[in-house]
Design an enzyme around this catalytic site. Structure first.
Site, PDB file in Angstrom:
ATOM      1  CD  GLU A   1      -2.723  -1.225  -0.055  1.00  0.00           C
ATOM      2  OE1 GLU A   1      -3.179  -0.205  -0.613  1.00  0.00           O
ATOM      3  OE2 GLU A   1      -2.866  -2.367  -0.533  1.00  0.00           O
TER       4      GLU A   1
ATOM      5  CD1 TRP B   1      -1.301  -0.534  -3.961  1.00  0.00           C
ATOM      6  CD2 TRP B   1      -1.741   0.665  -5.811  1.00  0.00           C
ATOM      7  NE1 TRP B   1      -1.832  -1.379  -4.904  1.00  0.00           N
ATOM      8  CE2 TRP B   1      -2.113  -0.668  -6.050  1.00  0.00           C
ATOM      9  CE3 TRP B   1      -1.927   1.599  -6.836  1.00  0.00           C
ATOM     10  CZ2 TRP B   1      -2.670  -1.096  -7.255  1.00  0.00           C
ATOM     11  CZ3 TRP B   1      -2.477   1.177  -8.036  1.00  0.00           C
ATOM     12  CH2 TRP B   1      -2.832  -0.151  -8.240  1.00  0.00           C
TER      13      TRP B   1
ATOM     14  CD1 TRP C   1     -19.046  12.890 -17.485  1.00  0.00           C
ATOM     15  CD2 TRP C   1     -19.355  10.859 -16.631  1.00  0.00           C
ATOM     16  NE1 TRP C   1     -17.836  12.234 -17.522  1.00  0.00           N
ATOM     17  CE2 TRP C   1     -17.993  10.979 -17.006  1.00  0.00           C
ATOM     18  CE3 TRP C   1     -19.778   9.643 -16.069  1.00  0.00           C
ATOM     19  CZ2 TRP C   1     -17.063   9.950 -16.835  1.00  0.00           C
ATOM     20  CZ3 TRP C   1     -18.845   8.628 -15.896  1.00  0.00           C
ATOM     21  CH2 TRP C   1     -17.516   8.778 -16.270  1.00  0.00           C
TER      22      TRP C   1
ATOM     23  CG  ASN D   1      -8.521   1.178   0.003  1.00  0.00           C
ATOM     24  OD1 ASN D   1      -8.464   2.185  -0.705  1.00  0.00           O
ATOM     25  ND2 ASN D   1      -8.290  -0.028  -0.473  1.00  0.00           N
TER      26      ASN D   1
ATOM     27  CD1 TRP E   1     -14.336  10.463 -14.239  1.00  0.00           C
ATOM     28  CD2 TRP E   1     -12.833  11.341 -12.845  1.00  0.00           C
ATOM     29  NE1 TRP E   1     -13.361  11.054 -15.001  1.00  0.00           N
ATOM     30  CE2 TRP E   1     -12.411  11.599 -14.170  1.00  0.00           C
ATOM     31  CE3 TRP E   1     -12.028  11.802 -11.802  1.00  0.00           C
ATOM     32  CZ2 TRP E   1     -11.247  12.309 -14.470  1.00  0.00           C
ATOM     33  CZ3 TRP E   1     -10.870  12.503 -12.099  1.00  0.00           C
ATOM     34  CH2 TRP E   1     -10.488  12.748 -13.419  1.00  0.00           C
TER      35      TRP E   1
ATOM     36  CD1 TRP F   1     -11.829  10.135  -5.851  1.00  0.00           C
ATOM     37  CD2 TRP F   1     -13.670   9.419  -6.898  1.00  0.00           C
ATOM     38  NE1 TRP F   1     -12.858  10.142  -4.947  1.00  0.00           N
ATOM     39  CE2 TRP F   1     -13.997   9.713  -5.562  1.00  0.00           C
ATOM     40  CE3 TRP F   1     -14.668   8.949  -7.742  1.00  0.00           C
ATOM     41  CZ2 TRP F   1     -15.295   9.543  -5.056  1.00  0.00           C
ATOM     42  CZ3 TRP F   1     -15.957   8.776  -7.249  1.00  0.00           C
ATOM     43  CH2 TRP F   1     -16.263   9.072  -5.917  1.00  0.00           C
TER      44      TRP F   1
HETATM   45  P1  FAD Z   1      -3.351   1.503   5.313  1.00  0.00           P
HETATM   46  O1  FAD Z   1      -4.085   0.379   4.690  1.00  0.00           O
HETATM   47  O2  FAD Z   1      -2.829   1.309   6.664  1.00  0.00           O
HETATM   48  O3  FAD Z   1      -2.152   1.890   4.307  1.00  0.00           O
HETATM   49  C1  FAD Z   1      -0.976   2.594   4.744  1.00  0.00           C
HETATM   50  C2  FAD Z   1      -0.778   3.858   3.951  1.00  0.00           C
HETATM   51  O4  FAD Z   1      -0.567   3.569   2.581  1.00  0.00           O
HETATM   52  C3  FAD Z   1      -1.963   4.793   3.979  1.00  0.00           C
HETATM   53  O5  FAD Z   1      -1.970   5.579   5.140  1.00  0.00           O
HETATM   54  C4  FAD Z   1      -1.763   5.603   2.719  1.00  0.00           C
HETATM   55  O6  FAD Z   1      -0.839   6.636   2.901  1.00  0.00           O
HETATM   56  C5  FAD Z   1      -1.158   4.575   1.770  1.00  0.00           C
HETATM   57  N1  FAD Z   1      -2.198   3.956   0.943  1.00  0.00           N
HETATM   58  C6  FAD Z   1      -2.984   2.916   1.264  1.00  0.00           C
HETATM   59  N2  FAD Z   1      -3.785   2.582   0.233  1.00  0.00           N
HETATM   60  C7  FAD Z   1      -3.503   3.441  -0.757  1.00  0.00           C
HETATM   61  C8  FAD Z   1      -3.989   3.616  -2.082  1.00  0.00           C
HETATM   62  N3  FAD Z   1      -4.933   2.819  -2.615  1.00  0.00           N
HETATM   63  N4  FAD Z   1      -3.498   4.630  -2.815  1.00  0.00           N
HETATM   64  C9  FAD Z   1      -2.529   5.434  -2.324  1.00  0.00           C
HETATM   65  N5  FAD Z   1      -2.031   5.317  -1.082  1.00  0.00           N
HETATM   66  C10 FAD Z   1      -2.508   4.339  -0.311  1.00  0.00           C
HETATM   67  N6  FAD Z   1      -5.561   8.025   0.395  1.00  0.00           N
HETATM   68  C11 FAD Z   1      -5.097   9.191   0.882  1.00  0.00           C
HETATM   69  O7  FAD Z   1      -4.124   9.201   1.638  1.00  0.00           O
HETATM   70  N7  FAD Z   1      -5.694  10.388   0.542  1.00  0.00           N
HETATM   71  C12 FAD Z   1      -6.777  10.437  -0.296  1.00  0.00           C
HETATM   72  O8  FAD Z   1      -7.264  11.546  -0.607  1.00  0.00           O
HETATM   73  C13 FAD Z   1      -7.295   9.209  -0.800  1.00  0.00           C
HETATM   74  N8  FAD Z   1      -8.409   9.192  -1.597  1.00  0.00           N
HETATM   75  C14 FAD Z   1      -8.861   7.996  -2.080  1.00  0.00           C
HETATM   76  C15 FAD Z   1      -9.995   7.980  -2.939  1.00  0.00           C
HETATM   77  C16 FAD Z   1     -10.479   6.776  -3.452  1.00  0.00           C
HETATM   78  C17 FAD Z   1     -11.684   6.787  -4.377  1.00  0.00           C
HETATM   79  C18 FAD Z   1      -9.838   5.564  -3.129  1.00  0.00           C
HETATM   80  C19 FAD Z   1     -10.343   4.253  -3.679  1.00  0.00           C
HETATM   81  C20 FAD Z   1      -8.728   5.559  -2.300  1.00  0.00           C
HETATM   82  C21 FAD Z   1      -8.223   6.765  -1.765  1.00  0.00           C
HETATM   83  N9  FAD Z   1      -7.104   6.782  -0.900  1.00  0.00           N
HETATM   84  C22 FAD Z   1      -6.635   7.989  -0.422  1.00  0.00           C
HETATM   85  C23 FAD Z   1      -6.336   5.560  -0.619  1.00  0.00           C
HETATM   86  C24 FAD Z   1      -6.743   4.751   0.630  1.00  0.00           C
HETATM   87  O9  FAD Z   1      -8.122   4.545   0.653  1.00  0.00           O
HETATM   88  C25 FAD Z   1      -6.321   5.421   1.935  1.00  0.00           C
HETATM   89  O10 FAD Z   1      -4.960   5.801   1.863  1.00  0.00           O
HETATM   90  C26 FAD Z   1      -6.473   4.449   3.113  1.00  0.00           C
HETATM   91  O11 FAD Z   1      -7.815   4.041   3.222  1.00  0.00           O
HETATM   92  C27 FAD Z   1      -6.018   5.126   4.383  1.00  0.00           C
HETATM   93  O12 FAD Z   1      -6.197   4.295   5.482  1.00  0.00           O
HETATM   94  P2  FAD Z   1      -4.975   3.714   6.302  1.00  0.00           P
HETATM   95  O13 FAD Z   1      -4.040   4.812   6.651  1.00  0.00           O
HETATM   96  O14 FAD Z   1      -5.525   2.887   7.401  1.00  0.00           O
HETATM   97  O15 FAD Z   1      -4.292   2.784   5.191  1.00  0.00           O
END
Ligand code: FAD
Length: 474
Positions: free
Chosen positions: A277, A280, A309, A344, A362, A385
């Site tokens: 993650e 990502w 849309w 997420n 979107w 998105w």
């Molecule tokens: P964990 O699962 O603990 O992951 C650790 C860290 O990895 C996160 O804190 C984050 O920094 C990074 N990470 C995890 N998943 C992703 C991912 N898919 N993409 C990029 N980085 C990721 N994340 C944001 O930080 N800011 C946003 O504005 C954001 N908008 C999102 C919008 C959509 C539509 C989707 C599908 C995902 C988005 N995410 C965003 C990614 C992800 O959902 C969140 O980072 C995650 O839910 C944060 O929870 P956590 O810290 O417990 O993540």
């Protein structure tokens, strides 16, 4: 000599490359600055909650810097252009010799930094650092020296480079010698709407580091089994800290390696799943730099801009307020509206619902998320998105459409998450929680909960047709 550290999205003193470099010369006078830009933030749709989170961390930062003999100056401008001219004057009045900052990779931020460097080039030496990523943009490329468009090969190349790179965390600077502790001036609140944050996210670097440590010690092993279940605290919840730089990705990586030394070898374990993650996060930022059009909310796949849309303000409003009649979608949106954070799996479900069920642009969802999220981050949000809308680089194909009812059944089987956010469904039994009106009809009861705003099967057909038509037209 005077060294100025310009804090932006890196509100911490530990493992901060710009701050560390500015403090290396023991003779230098070190001062720091933060410039608030409320008009710019409005243009970027920054959530009032995130502004509040920044403000609170700024107070903590002022305190930690003062302990080390470094005063934090604070100024408020309208936008980035104003901040450049103000900072130029500030450098002159403080007789700054060298400016230190950590790079931001979004297009407006990069233009601002170029403008500033040009404006002060006669008198100030500028030092910019790659700090907010494990590897700098442009350093992980294909054999043809191009950025990857697909995640998995990017990750492979990324991890190979990571093992060769120096990703050690830097310590917080020592207190400056022969310097009095600076006076602590009250930081004026930003001229921006402020919002309550709640207790879910404690303020300060130490709180963030403690959360990181306990997650890596106690929870990361179960990450793969738990990460998709919103009723469980199975993820780190560190995103708000990473988004404003209270925590660095190197700190995350190094803590993970300390607790799970075999993380890079044991690629089927929870620790590797979590590292994935973090990668990502890097992927989406590298993409922004390679394709700046992503910063301008353009789709990566051009033909998808031709999708017609629906203009459906009532449906959009129902989605925003958590009143679509699909329990998992509504519970998720209410979690977002009330806490500024969303799980997420739920972000993926609600994004798919807005775009593929309601056939709403979107960009509406992207904007609304930014306006609410505590962890709002252009790269991750845009990436998420565009993934959900099938308009991005590594997107799911457009014909892959989540069914919001079965997604709920799969990931919140007993409806624990749903019930926590939709009190109006408290009486609905477990097995009916994903289709509550079916149960209510049988019971001859009327629920204080909306009927589904759209029929999923029909919506699916319409969406496929809209995407196919756009593809044909292109
Ligand atoms: P964990 O699962 O603990 O992951 C650790 C860290 O990895 C996160 O804190 C984050 O920094 C990074 N990470 C995890 N998943 C992703 C991912 N898919 N993409 C990029 N980085 C990721 N994340 C944001 O930080 N800011 C946003 O504005 C954001 N908008 C999102 C919008 C959509 C539509 C989707 C599908 C995902 C988005 N995410 C965003 C990614 C992800 O959902 C969140 O980072 C995650 O839910 C944060 O929870 P956590 O810290 O417990 O993540």
């Amino acid at each position: 000599t005077t060294h100025l550290v310009w804090f932006r999205n890196d509100l911490r003193i530990t493992d901060n490359r710009a701050l560390h470099a500015a403090c290396e010369d023991p003779q230098a006078r070190v001062i720091a600055i933060f410039i608030a830009t409320p008009e710019q933030w409005k243009q970027h749709e920054m959530a009032p909650r995130q502004a509040t989170f920044i403000y609170q961390h700024l107070q903590a930062l002022q305190h930690s810097l003062a302990e080390r003999g470094i005063p934090l100056h604070y100024h408020q401008c309208d936008d980035f252009a104003d901040s450049v001219s103000w900072l130029k004057d500030f450098c002159a009045s403080e007789k700054v010799d060298a400016l230190f900052y950590n790079k931001q990779y979004e297009i407006n931020e990069r233009e601002r930094d170029l403008a500033l460097e040009k404006a002060v080039s006669d008198t100030v030496m500028c030092h910019a650092f790659d700090d907010s990523l494990l590897l700098p943009p442009g350093s992980v490329t294909t054999g043809n020296d191009e950025m990857y468009k697909v995640y998995t090969p990017f990750r492979r190349a990324f991890l190979a480079r990571l093992t060769e790179s120096d990703s050690r965390s830097l310590p917080a600077p020592q207190a400056r010698e022969n310097v009095e502790k600076p006076a602590m001036h009250k930081l004026m609140p930003f001229d921006y709407p402020l919002a309550a944050i709640g207790d879910d996210f404690a303020i300060g670097e130490e709180a963030a580091r403690n959360q990181l440590r306990s997650f890596c010690r106690e929870q990361v092993q179960d990450y793969l089994e738990q990460r998709d279940l919103p009723a469980i605290d199975g993820t780190s919840s560190l995103s708000p800290y990473l988004a404003i730089g209270v925590l660095s990705p190197r700190q995350c990586l190094n803590r993970l390696r300390t607790e799970c030394p075999d993380v890079l070898e044991k690629t089927d374990g929870g620790a590797f799943g979590w590292l994935n993650e973090l990668v990502w996060r890097e992927f989406y930022r590298h993409l922004l730099v390679a394709w700046p059009k992503l910063c301008k909310h353009q789709p990566f796949v051009d033909w998808t801009d031709g999708v017609r849309w629906r203009d459906a303000p009532d449906d959009l409003q129902a989605w925003k307020t958590g009143k679509t009649g699909y329990p998992i979608v509504d519970a998720a949106m209410r979690q977002l509206n009330s806490t500024g954070w969303m799980h997420n799996r739920l972000r993926m479900i609600v994004a798919s619902f807005l775009v593929k069920d309601l056939l709403i642009n979107w960009r509406e969802g992207e904007r609304y998320f930014m306006s609410q999220l505590l962890d709002g981050d252009l790269a991750a949000n845009n990436g998420g998105w565009q993934w959900g809308a099938s308009t991005g680089t590594d997107a799911a194909p457009y014909f892959r459409i989540f069914n919001p009812t079965t997604q709920g059944e799969r990931f919140d089987k007993a409806g624990r998450f749903i019930k926590a956010w939709l009190p109006e469904l408290a009486d609905v039994p477990e097995r009916d929680i994903h289709q509550p009106h079916r149960w209510a009809d049988k019971q001859h009861r009327v629920l204080d909960y909306p009927l589904p705003v759209i029929d999923h099967a029909r919506a699916r057909k319409d969406t496929l047709a809209a995407f196919e038509a756009a593809k044909k037209r292109s």
